[in-house]
Design a protein around this motif. Structure first.
Motif, PDB file in Angstrom:
ATOM      1  N   LYS A 288       0.862  -1.176   0.000  1.00 34.00           N
ATOM      2  CA  LYS A 288       0.000   0.000   0.000  1.00 34.00           C
ATOM      3  C   LYS A 288       0.901   1.229   0.000  1.00 34.00           C
ATOM      4  N   THR A 289       0.314   2.382  -0.222  1.00 34.68           N
ATOM      5  CA  THR A 289       1.080   3.607  -0.093  1.00 34.68           C
ATOM      6  C   THR A 289       1.349   3.857   1.387  1.00 34.68           C
ATOM      7  N   THR A 290       2.176   4.849   1.670  1.00 31.62           N
ATOM      8  CA  THR A 290       2.468   5.181   3.070  1.00 31.62           C
ATOM      9  C   THR A 290       1.211   5.626   3.803  1.00 31.62           C
ATOM     10  N   LYS A 291       0.193   6.036   3.059  1.00 33.35           N
ATOM     11  CA  LYS A 291      -1.077   6.443   3.660  1.00 33.35           C
ATOM     12  C   LYS A 291      -2.075   5.286   3.708  1.00 33.35           C
ATOM     13  N   GLY A 292      -1.627   4.083   3.326  1.00 32.18           N
ATOM     14  CA  GLY A 292      -2.489   2.914   3.427  1.00 32.18           C
ATOM     15  C   GLY A 292      -3.423   2.703   2.260  1.00 32.18           C
ATOM     16  N   ILE A 293      -3.159   3.361   1.133  1.00 35.80           N
ATOM     17  CA  ILE A 293      -4.058   3.252  -0.021  1.00 35.80           C
ATOM     18  C   ILE A 293      -3.605   2.100  -0.912  1.00 35.80           C
ATOM     19  N   PRO A 294      -4.486   1.157  -1.211  1.00 41.09           N
ATOM     20  CA  PRO A 294      -4.096   0.005  -2.019  1.00 41.09           C
ATOM     21  C   PRO A 294      -3.995   0.351  -3.500  1.00 41.09           C
ATOM     22  N   THR A 295      -3.222  -0.448  -4.221  1.00 37.66           N
ATOM     23  CA  THR A 295      -3.020  -0.229  -5.654  1.00 37.66           C
ATOM     24  C   THR A 295      -4.319  -0.331  -6.452  1.00 37.66           C
ATOM     25  N   PRO A 296      -4.463   0.466  -7.510  1.00 41.12           N
ATOM     26  CA  PRO A 296      -5.638   0.328  -8.371  1.00 41.12           C
ATOM     27  C   PRO A 296      -5.679  -1.003  -9.118  1.00 41.12           C
ATOM     28  N   ALA A 297      -4.623  -1.802  -8.993  1.00 39.41           N
ATOM     29  CA  ALA A 297      -4.659  -3.154  -9.565  1.00 39.41           C
ATOM     30  C   ALA A 297      -5.816  -3.958  -8.990  1.00 39.41           C
ATOM     31  N   LEU A 298      -6.262  -3.611  -7.785  1.00 37.22           N
ATOM     32  CA  LEU A 298      -7.399  -4.301  -7.182  1.00 37.22           C
ATOM     33  C   LEU A 298      -8.653  -4.122  -8.035  1.00 37.22           C
ATOM     34  N   ILE A 299      -8.835  -2.931  -8.586  1.00 39.62           N
ATOM     35  CA  ILE A 299      -9.997  -2.666  -9.437  1.00 39.62           C
ATOM     36  C   ILE A 299      -9.911  -3.494 -10.711  1.00 39.62           C
ATOM     37  N   THR A 300      -8.740  -3.490 -11.326  1.00 37.38           N
ATOM     38  CA  THR A 300      -8.541  -4.205 -12.587  1.00 37.38           C
ATOM     39  C   THR A 300      -8.738  -5.701 -12.405  1.00 37.38           C
ATOM     40  N   ARG A 301      -8.214  -6.246 -11.311  1.00 34.23           N
ATOM     41  CA  ARG A 301      -8.385  -7.673 -11.026  1.00 34.23           C
ATOM     42  C   ARG A 301      -9.831  -8.000 -10.682  1.00 34.23           C
ATOM     43  N   ALA A 302     -10.499  -7.127  -9.934  1.00 39.10           N
ATOM     44  CA  ALA A 302     -11.890  -7.362  -9.543  1.00 39.10           C
ATOM     45  C   ALA A 302     -12.780  -7.507 -10.768  1.00 39.10           C
TER      46      ALA A 302
END
Length: 570
Positions: A288-302
């Motif tokens: 995740k980013t240092t702010k805890g935000i996950p990669t947009p790859a999650l959207i693409t995989r979903a």
């Protein structure tokens, strides 16, 4: 054969529609008599079972000492479950069981029977499904008798089994609280409390002949051009291709948040592994980013899990660590990572462009169209420098993965890059100094394809920069180019970003382009990390915008995609 009347069917439907998972505050103190208990168990035994195996065992629990032990099991499990829903404070207020309010409990087990069972040789879980069907029969009969049943699933099943003296051949499927009713809600309580909403049956749940409800362009809006390009793509399969590269510009402290500090070079590698495989091979956990935000790859995989792409491929355009994919899924071109643009990117831009052009010229598409995404940390910085060095008035028009853009770091880096390119006049020398591999290769690729099949550039201002590079090369080389089969699609987060202007970038092109954004957000998600997208963090990447487009064109809805993405978050 016994025939039933439409009135019978109407009554059954009414019983089904009024069945509820009953919480503690709806039970009365009136006990269940033995005859009623036997009717419930008889209904359960009439459930369908694979191979007529009847793989169920019902343990009637009336002993208060046992019930107290089960309740302690629940309390312990509830505490751990509560931690998983820490982002939803209403969880602690939910009444999720009736263990103290009912005097009759029924534990339902699946019996792992030995030998071969007809119908269970290829689908091992059908025995468990049979037990679930038995529970549903009991539930419906209970409703017909005005008896309430509450299913308690926040328990440790193995502990319950041991408490009830059963061996390992038995697996708990359900633990039920049974009692007479004093009241019953008119709709599911979790719905009325706003925990979840009812799924739209016609759009998200029912399919015909393996097809979702027909997709549409309704939630895909033009940035420029019109939606005519999209209409032939409705319901069609796409190849999803992800262009990956590393630029040493990403090593500048604070310039990007696309990955883990010190491991930024792994970001494109991990994105490709996750999109293609659904798991990582080059790192244990998805960063995740240092702010805890996950990669947009999650959207693409979903989206892929909901309505699969025809094929998924990746391009190694200069990685320190290539993704661990099969050779047929990873195209490699002998390209090394590009340098830090503040010092000199040191790219042989002409050779790189020609590699992209030849690949586009020879590439054989296996599906109806191609979605071309990218994963290049600090790519918006190199894209900005590239556009400015090529003479475009692009200052302030490029987006960033940050909500609060580190403008001082970017400006300082870009200024140094432009100074390096200041006295260069050859187009490819300029690109080789200030650009990155993805921009140059993909510009060559789309010129090599030259309209042979539809291509959707999946990304925001970085993909706009690919078009700007292609635009200058067309003019420089006098290349003929067919743009009618080319489009761009990004997210709403980029299109509506107040700190950038993708439309202004696209209007600088000498050829017309259809560009779109998808009307998608995480308003129906509960995870705070995902809601950061709606507040301006991350915005785009790994082809997320066009992946959502693909989902919409194939009948998916926003809530369905959002729920699938949220399922990836621990």
């Amino acid at each position: 054969m016994k025939h039933f009347t439409p009135k019978d069917a109407e009554t059954l439907m009414e019983i089904i529609a009024n069945r509820r998972d009953v919480r503690g505050h709806h039970f009365s103190s009136e006990p269940i008599n033995e005859q009623e208990l036997q009717i419930l168990l008889e209904a359960a035994h009439h459930a369908p079972s694979v191979g007529y195996s009847q793989p169920w065992k019902f343990v009637v629990v009336k002993d208060e000492t046992l019930q107290d032990a089960i309740y302690r099991n629940f309390k312990e499990s509830f505490k751990k479950s509560k931690k998983k829903f820490k982002h939803r404070p209403e969880y602690a207020k939910l009444k999720l069981e009736a263990l103290k309010e009912t005097k009759l409990h029924i534990a339902v087990f699946y019996h792992h029977q030995g030998g071969h069972i007809l119908g269970q040789t290829t689908q091992a879980d059908t025995g468990r499904y049979s037990v679930a069907a038995a529970i549903e029969n009991m539930w419906l009969m209970g409703r017909a008798l005005n008896i309430g049943i509450g299913w308690v699933s926040i328990l440790k099943p193995k502990k319950v089994r041991k408490l009830l003296g059963l061996g390992e051949a038995y697996e708990m499927v359900g633990y039920l609280c049974v009692g007479k009713l004093k009241s019953l809600p008119t709709e599911p309580e979790l719905k009325s409390l706003g925990w979840e909403s009812t799924k739209e049956r016609s759009r998200t749940v029912v399919v015909c002949d393996g097809k979702q409800i027909e997709g549409s362009t309704e939630q895909i809006h033009p940035i420029c051009g019109n939606t005519e390009f999209l209409k032939p793509l409705v319901g069609q399969k796409a190849t999803f291709m992800l262009a990956l590269s590393h630029t040493k510009t990403a090593n500048i402290k604070g310039i990007t948040q696309a990955g883990l500090p010190g491991l930024i070079h792994l970001t494109p590698t991990l994105d490709a592994e996750f999109v293609k495989l659904g798991r990582l091979k080059s790192l244990k956990k998805l960063p995740k980013t240092t702010k805890g935000i996950p990669t947009p790859a999650l959207i693409t995989r979903a989206v892929h899990l909901l309505t699969p792409y025809g094929h998924i491929e990746a391009l190694d355009l200069g990685l320190r660590t290539p993704p661990k994919l099969k050779r047929k899924h990873l195209h490699r071109f002998g390209i090394v990572p590009s340098g830090n643009i503040a010092k000199d990117a040191k790219i042989d831009a002409r050779e790189l462009f020609e590699k992209g052009y030849r690949f586009g010229e020879s590439y054989q598409l296996k599906d109806n169209y191609l979605i071309l995404g990218e994963s290049v940390p600090s790519g918006t910085t190199t894209a900005t420098a590239t556009a400015l060095a090529l003479g475009y008035e692009a200052e302030g028009l490029f987006s960033s993965s940050f909500k609060d853009v580190p403008n001082d770091i970017r400006r300082h880096t870009i200024a140094k890059a432009l100074k390096k390119a200041k006295n260069k006049t050859d187009l490819f020398e300029i690109l080789g100094t200030v650009s990155d591999n993805m921009l140059i290769f993909n510009a060559g690729f789309i010129l090599g394809v030259n309209g042979r099949f539809p291509v959707v550039l999946a990304g925001g201002t970085q993909m706009a920069a690919v078009l700007l590079v292609a635009n200058r090369i067309i003019d420089y080389m006098g290349t003929a180019f067919e743009a009618h089969n080319l489009a761009l699609c990004t997210t709403k987060w980029v299109a509506k970003d107040k700190h950038s202007n993708i439309k202004a970038l696209l209007q600088m092109l000498d050829f017309p382009i259809n560009a779109y954004y998808t009307d998608f957000d995480f308003s129906c998600a509960h995870t705070p990390a995902l809601k950061r997208y709606d507040k301006g963090e991350a915005k785009e990447g790994v082809g997320a915008g066009a992946a959502i487009m693909y989902g919409y064109l194939n009948g998916l809805g926003k809530e369905e995609i959002s729920r699938q993405v949220e399922g990836f978050i621990p």
